[in-house]
Design an enzyme around this catalytic site. Structure first.
Site, PDB file in Angstrom:
ATOM      1  N   TYR A 243      34.146   2.579 -22.697  1.00 61.43           N
ATOM      2  CA  TYR A 243      34.171   0.801 -21.675  1.00 61.43           C
ATOM      3  C   TYR A 243      35.021  -0.148 -21.269  1.00 61.43           C
ATOM      4  O   TYR A 243      34.794  -0.529 -23.144  1.00 61.43           O
ATOM      5  CB  TYR A 243      32.417   1.052 -21.625  1.00 61.43           C
ATOM      6  CG  TYR A 243      31.594   2.407 -21.420  1.00 61.43           C
ATOM      7  CD1 TYR A 243      31.586   3.061 -20.649  1.00 61.43           C
ATOM      8  CD2 TYR A 243      31.120   2.415 -22.434  1.00 61.43           C
ATOM      9  CE1 TYR A 243      30.882   4.020 -20.214  1.00 61.43           C
ATOM     10  CE2 TYR A 243      30.278   3.798 -22.799  1.00 61.43           C
ATOM     11  CZ  TYR A 243      30.043   4.729 -21.655  1.00 61.43           C
ATOM     12  OH  TYR A 243      29.390   5.983 -21.781  1.00 61.43           O
TER      13      TYR A 243
ATOM     14  N   HIS B 191      15.645  11.443 -21.261  1.00 56.43           N
ATOM     15  CA  HIS B 191      15.578  11.597 -22.905  1.00 56.43           C
ATOM     16  C   HIS B 191      14.184  12.612 -23.438  1.00 56.43           C
ATOM     17  O   HIS B 191      13.075  11.693 -23.751  1.00 56.43           O
ATOM     18  CB  HIS B 191      15.667   9.977 -22.905  1.00 56.43           C
ATOM     19  CG  HIS B 191      16.828   9.265 -22.231  1.00 56.43           C
ATOM     20  ND1 HIS B 191      16.988   8.218 -22.431  1.00 56.43           N
ATOM     21  CD2 HIS B 191      17.583  10.166 -22.158  1.00 56.43           C
ATOM     22  CE1 HIS B 191      17.782   7.478 -21.698  1.00 56.43           C
ATOM     23  NE2 HIS B 191      18.245   9.055 -21.292  1.00 56.43           N
TER      24      HIS B 191
ATOM     25  N   ASP C  74       0.926  -1.599  -0.459  1.00 57.18           N
ATOM     26  CA  ASP C  74       0.247   0.051  -0.120  1.00 57.18           C
ATOM     27  C   ASP C  74       1.069   0.790  -0.201  1.00 57.18           C
ATOM     28  O   ASP C  74       0.580   2.304  -0.038  1.00 57.18           O
ATOM     29  CB  ASP C  74      -0.866  -0.390   1.260  1.00 57.18           C
ATOM     30  CG  ASP C  74      -0.472   0.157   2.513  1.00 57.18           C
ATOM     31  OD1 ASP C  74       0.949  -0.267   2.725  1.00 57.18           O
ATOM     32  OD2 ASP C  74      -1.191   0.212   3.563  1.00 57.18           O
TER      33      ASP C  74
ATOM     34  N   HIS D 269      21.501  13.299 -26.461  1.00 56.49           N
ATOM     35  CA  HIS D 269      19.630  13.326 -26.591  1.00 56.49           C
ATOM     36  C   HIS D 269      19.031  14.558 -26.320  1.00 56.49           C
ATOM     37  O   HIS D 269      19.747  15.946 -25.640  1.00 56.49           O
ATOM     38  CB  HIS D 269      19.055  11.850 -26.024  1.00 56.49           C
ATOM     39  CG  HIS D 269      19.521  12.408 -24.554  1.00 56.49           C
ATOM     40  ND1 HIS D 269      19.216  12.545 -23.632  1.00 56.49           N
ATOM     41  CD2 HIS D 269      20.439  11.131 -24.040  1.00 56.49           C
ATOM     42  CE1 HIS D 269      19.370  12.012 -22.478  1.00 56.49           C
ATOM     43  NE2 HIS D 269      20.458  12.191 -22.614  1.00 56.49           N
TER      44      HIS D 269
ATOM     45  N   ARG E 137      32.791   8.247 -18.495  1.00 58.50           N
ATOM     46  CA  ARG E 137      32.036   8.958 -19.518  1.00 58.50           C
ATOM     47  C   ARG E 137      31.507  10.102 -19.455  1.00 58.50           C
ATOM     48  O   ARG E 137      32.052  10.870 -17.926  1.00 58.50           O
ATOM     49  CB  ARG E 137      30.510   8.600 -19.650  1.00 58.50           C
ATOM     50  CG  ARG E 137      29.177   9.159 -20.201  1.00 58.50           C
ATOM     51  CD  ARG E 137      28.028   7.980 -20.559  1.00 58.50           C
ATOM     52  NE  ARG E 137      27.606   8.424 -19.099  1.00 58.50           N
ATOM     53  CZ  ARG E 137      27.139   7.530 -19.004  1.00 58.50           C
ATOM     54  NH1 ARG E 137      27.467   5.845 -19.360  1.00 58.50           N
ATOM     55  NH2 ARG E 137      27.154   7.052 -17.899  1.00 58.50           N
TER      56      ARG E 137
ATOM     57  N   HIS F 196      23.591   0.451 -17.240  1.00 53.46           N
ATOM     58  CA  HIS F 196      23.099   1.756 -16.801  1.00 53.46           C
ATOM     59  C   HIS F 196      23.305   1.208 -15.055  1.00 53.46           C
ATOM     60  O   HIS F 196      22.010   0.580 -14.234  1.00 53.46           O
ATOM     61  CB  HIS F 196      21.496   1.282 -16.867  1.00 53.46           C
ATOM     62  CG  HIS F 196      21.502   2.111 -18.146  1.00 53.46           C
ATOM     63  ND1 HIS F 196      20.568   2.025 -19.069  1.00 53.46           N
ATOM     64  CD2 HIS F 196      21.578   3.286 -18.757  1.00 53.46           C
ATOM     65  CE1 HIS F 196      20.248   3.231 -19.305  1.00 53.46           C
ATOM     66  NE2 HIS F 196      21.271   3.579 -19.589  1.00 53.46           N
TER      67      HIS F 196
ATOM     68  N   ASP G 298      21.248  16.673 -16.396  1.00 53.21           N
ATOM     69  CA  ASP G 298      21.025  14.625 -17.459  1.00 53.21           C
ATOM     70  C   ASP G 298      23.701  15.401 -17.533  1.00 53.21           C
ATOM     71  O   ASP G 298      24.095  15.789 -18.234  1.00 53.21           O
ATOM     72  CB  ASP G 298      21.140  14.494 -18.129  1.00 53.21           C
ATOM     73  CG  ASP G 298      21.439  13.072 -18.462  1.00 53.21           C
ATOM     74  OD1 ASP G 298      22.133  12.324 -17.912  1.00 53.21           O
ATOM     75  OD2 ASP G 298      21.219  12.618 -19.185  1.00 53.21           O
TER      76      ASP G 298
ATOM     77  N   ASP H 226      27.122   9.949 -12.862  1.00 50.27           N
ATOM     78  CA  ASP H 226      26.152  10.315 -13.839  1.00 50.27           C
ATOM     79  C   ASP H 226      24.614  10.912 -13.312  1.00 50.27           C
ATOM     80  O   ASP H 226      24.103   9.466 -12.920  1.00 50.27           O
ATOM     81  CB  ASP H 226      25.957   9.336 -15.035  1.00 50.27           C
ATOM     82  CG  ASP H 226      24.713   9.433 -16.082  1.00 50.27           C
ATOM     83  OD1 ASP H 226      24.260  10.398 -16.124  1.00 50.27           O
ATOM     84  OD2 ASP H 226      24.784   8.877 -16.984  1.00 50.27           O
TER      85      ASP H 226
ATOM     86  N   GLU I 214      27.364  13.104 -24.861  1.00 49.56           N
ATOM     87  CA  GLU I 214      28.158  12.279 -23.310  1.00 49.56           C
ATOM     88  C   GLU I 214      28.865  11.318 -24.604  1.00 49.56           C
ATOM     89  O   GLU I 214      28.187  10.121 -24.130  1.00 49.56           O
ATOM     90  CB  GLU I 214      27.054  12.058 -23.134  1.00 49.56           C
ATOM     91  CG  GLU I 214      25.397  11.565 -23.923  1.00 49.56           C
ATOM     92  CD  GLU I 214      24.638  10.832 -22.556  1.00 49.56           C
ATOM     93  OE1 GLU I 214      24.947   9.989 -22.281  1.00 49.56           O
ATOM     94  OE2 GLU I 214      22.785  11.395 -22.933  1.00 49.56           O
TER      95      GLU I 214
ATOM     96  N   GLU J  59      29.416  14.046 -19.679  1.00 46.37           N
ATOM     97  CA  GLU J  59      28.480  14.044 -20.214  1.00 46.37           C
ATOM     98  C   GLU J  59      27.896  15.976 -20.219  1.00 46.37           C
ATOM     99  O   GLU J  59      27.933  16.150 -18.164  1.00 46.37           O
ATOM    100  CB  GLU J  59      27.293  13.459 -19.423  1.00 46.37           C
ATOM    101  CG  GLU J  59      25.647  14.033 -20.047  1.00 46.37           C
ATOM    102  CD  GLU J  59      24.989  12.137 -20.049  1.00 46.37           C
ATOM    103  OE1 GLU J  59      24.734  12.196 -18.699  1.00 46.37           O
ATOM    104  OE2 GLU J  59      23.620  12.862 -20.275  1.00 46.37           O
TER     105      GLU J  59
ATOM    106  N   HIS K  58      26.648   3.570 -27.087  1.00 48.53           N
ATOM    107  CA  HIS K  58      25.193   4.511 -27.173  1.00 48.53           C
ATOM    108  C   HIS K  58      25.570   5.176 -28.070  1.00 48.53           C
ATOM    109  O   HIS K  58      26.596   5.289 -28.513  1.00 48.53           O
ATOM    110  CB  HIS K  58      25.410   4.954 -25.713  1.00 48.53           C
ATOM    111  CG  HIS K  58      25.900   5.580 -24.686  1.00 48.53           C
ATOM    112  ND1 HIS K  58      26.522   6.635 -25.446  1.00 48.53           N
ATOM    113  CD2 HIS K  58      27.397   4.392 -23.672  1.00 48.53           C
ATOM    114  CE1 HIS K  58      27.260   6.939 -24.615  1.00 48.53           C
ATOM    115  NE2 HIS K  58      28.143   6.198 -23.698  1.00 48.53           N
TER     116      HIS K  58
HETATM  117  N1  GLY Z   1      21.516   9.418 -17.261  1.00 49.30           N
HETATM  118  C1  GLY Z   1      20.934   8.625 -18.409  1.00 49.30           C
HETATM  119  C2  GLY Z   1      21.514   9.903 -19.976  1.00 49.30           C
HETATM  120  O1  GLY Z   1      22.995   9.931 -19.666  1.00 49.30           O
HETATM  121  O2  GLY Z   1      20.950   9.693 -20.782  1.00 49.30           O
HETATM  122 MN    MN Z   2      22.437  11.418 -21.018  1.00 49.19          MN
HETATM  123 MN    MN Z   3      23.317  11.417 -17.284  1.00 50.23          MN
END
Ligand code: GLY
Ligand code: MN
Ligand code: MN
Length: 444
Positions: free
Chosen positions: A384, A357, A35, A350, A402, A239, A267, A256, A380, A404, A346
């Protein structure tokens, strides 16, 4: 955002609709367990067009209606329920505070909506995550469609409202950019604190807690997405959100994490050493990613596409991998055969906005979409190198990097909204040296 802003957005949306009726449902309340519910987060299209924050609601826009162009269906006021879960605006608040021409309780949809649908041959509606609402509306739409045989009037076209609202959301107004800057400012404080707090033996979740403290302390609503605090080889898991490993001296930490402010996301990713400096292999990978990121950002201006940015960033990464000896051959052929995908799997960016996103088309009529002023995107790139990747020198295994940033497209080119968050090797090493030299527990 004030009432006028929402009114202007609805006017622009209705202008694009021309005629017909748009039905925009609220996001459902999600159960976490038994609940206990997650904190409520409104559907972004409904939020964008109305600012109305409550669940169990529905917005109807009817540009051709005489008196009810903007209608809200909302939860009724209920003294007992409000004692448990907080105040509700009710139908009066929907009109007075949110400017609805008419407001009804959500259980009146079945009675009231058919009146709006009668005569509308085009309806803007897409089933959402609320199954009960989907079934109810679908039933009303079916009834409207079947009435057409008898009356010659009724639904013929069902259009996704996203085709209108998402294009609008892609271009950020000055007011939206203010909120995005606030989200980025909260992320800046959070990343700065985490970059100072990392210590040999500390757990990833300690940094996660620190990040999220700063997101909230800055007045933001919290994280824009689950924070990634990935030390050592965890940084090679794109992720990773477990955030429960103890970091060690020779590790890199990839963070991140971004704050959300009044619905708008930031982000940001930074990757820094737990020690006072990067090891030689870490530095070579880091500098390659940094070069790719800067070259990607340098391209951002009206007319250039996300695909152009991705292509250039990928080229720089592959040149770096060739230099380091992690790839061999010719850059062009390696990219053609997607050999780089073992290290870079990747896209380079975005859209960013109410969704992390964010919405909006990346291609138009099959072609890469040129950037335009007012769009906000991330840049970004990363590399890896999985711990168990075949054919790779042990020195490089388990390194994940990474970097970003959040970038606004301007008339003249671009503005990096997150530019104040350090990413140069020297700047990061200076911060780490200073942090490690200060006595006592890790600073907050
Ligand atoms: N944190 C998700 C991305 O970098 O797209
Ligand atoms: Mn991102
Ligand atoms: Mn990110």
């Amino acid at each position: 955002m004030d009432v006028t802003t929402y009114a202007e957005r609805r006017a622009a949306f209705m202008e694009r609709m021309g005629e017909g009726v748009a039905i925009i449902p609220a996001a459902p309340q999600s159960t976490r367990s038994n609940d206990v519910e997650y904190r409520y987060r409104q559907d972004n299209d409904l939020l964008y067009l109305t600012g109305f924050p409550e669940p169990n609601s529905l917005c109807v826009l009817s540009p051709r209606h005489e008196s009810e162009r903007f209608v809200l269906f909302v939860q009724p006021r209920d003294r007992e329920k409000e004692t448990w879960t907080g105040k509700r605006y009710g139908t009066e608040g929907a009109k007075e505070v949110f400017g609805a021409d008419a407001a009804y309780t959500i259980d009146q949809v079945k009675e009231v909506l058919p009146g709006h649908l009668a005569g509308a041959d085009r309806v803007y509606f897409a089933p959402g995550r609320d199954e009960r609402m989907n079934t109810l509306i679908q039933g009303l739409l079916d009834a409207s469609r079947s009435g057409r045989a008898r009356t010659g009037r009724g639904l013929v076209a069902l259009v996704d409202p996203a085709s209108l609202s998402h294009e609008m959301r892609l271009f950020k107004s000055a007011g939206e950019l203010d909120l995005m800057r606030k989200a980025v400012a909260a992320s800046e404080r959070a990343h700065a604190a985490a970059m100072r707090a990392a210590r040999d033996g500390a757990c990833e979740y300690e940094l996660e807690a620190l990040l999220e403290y700063h997101f909230r302390a800055a007045g933001g609503s919290g994280m824009a997405y689950p924070s990634i605090v990935a030390s050592g080889a965890n940084a090679t898991i794109l992720h990773y959100t477990q955030n429960d490993r103890r970091m060690r001296d020779g590790d890199l930490v990839l963070i991140d994490a971004g704050a959300e402010f009044d619905g708008y996301c930031s982000d940001v990713t930074r990757t820094f050493p737990v020690a006072a400096g990067y090891s030689q292999p870490q530095r070579r990978i880091y500098e390659t990613v940094l070069r790719a990121q800067k070259e990607g950002i340098a391209l951002v201006r009206p007319g250039v596409s996300m695909e152009d940015i991705h292509r250039r960033a990928t080229e720089v990464l592959v040149e770096g991998l060739l230099d380091i000896g992690l790839l061999s051959g010719k850059a062009g052929e390696l990219i053609e055969k997607r050999e780089h995908a073992r290290f870079y799997m990747h896209r380079t960016g975005h859209w960013l906005g109410l969704d992390v996103h964010d919405v909006g088309q990346y291609r138009i009529d099959g072609a890469a979409r040129p950037l335009e002023p007012g769009m906000v995107l991330t840049v970004e790139p990363g590399l890896y190198i999985a711990e168990d990747l075949d054919g790779v020198s042990g020195d490089y295994r388990g390194i994940g990097v990474r970097i970003e940033d959040d970038v606004l497209v301007t008339d003249a080119g671009h503005e990096v909204l997150s530019a104040a968050i350090p990413k140069e090797v020297d700047a990061i090493e200076a911060i780490r040296r200073e942090a490690l030299a200060s006595p006592g527990p890790a600073p907050h």
